[in-house]
Design a protein around this motif. Structure first.
Motif: not given
Length: 182
Positions: A36, A93, A159-160, A163, A170
């Motif tokens: 994080k 990531e 993958y992130n 929101t 996306k």
């Protein structure tokens, strides 16, 4: 056994179980916390760089010596963008060394025009903080061997996305596969 002794025994058992649970999951929580922190650092870097706020992004670099003279400079339109941040993004990531080294391929809509831009960032934990190597700045290729785990297999990205993105956004912001020079 009286009521107080039973309560003390129950509390001791509860605290022992809780402490053991935390120790067992302690490493995992440590890695999650580091992940994080790395993510937050990378997104701060991209936002500061987009704004042109050199005093904020240069200190995040692993090697900032080439930019010290530019540290006090700001972009020509800094006043217009100083409160904006990168809001629409897709990230691939790669966890290179759990808790210590991450690679982020960040595709995002820039804060001025909404054009798609991309950054390739390696984050290394140095003296307790994540420092960045920006592959776009140094013009270095990413080496395939850096993306292999101990068993020699390619590390798969996670993958992130920010929101609120539509499926089309996306798809548009999903980072492509890492291009390597070997």
């Amino acid at each position: 056994m009286n009521k107080i002794a039973k309560s003390l025994l129950a509390a001791t058992v509860f605290l022992t179980v809780a402490a053991c649970s935390n120790n067992v999951g302690g490493k995992e929580n440590e890695y999650e916390k580091a992940e994080k922190e790395a993510f937050k650092t990378s997104m701060n870097y991209v936002t500061y760089k987009e704004r042109g706020d050199n005093s904020k992004w240069i200190p995040l670099l692993k090697d900032s010596s080439d930019f010290e003279s530019e540290k006090s400079e700001k972009s020509f339109d800094f006043k217009d963008v100083k409160d904006k941040k990168v809001e629409k993004y897709g990230i691939a990531e790669y966890e290179m060394v759990p808790g210590k080294k991450y690679f982020f391929d960040i595709r995002f809509k820039d804060i001025r025009e909404g054009n798609i831009d991309e950054r390739y960032l390696m984050l290394d934990k140095v003296n307790g903080k994540f420092k960045i190597t920006d592959y776009d700045i140094i013009g270095k290729f990413i080496e395939k061997k850096d993306f292999k785990n101990k068993e020699g297999e390619m590390i798969k990205p996670i993958y992130n996305f920010s929101t609120g993105l539509s499926e089309k956004e996306k798809e548009e912001l999903k980072p492509s596969s890492i291009t390597t020079n070997d």
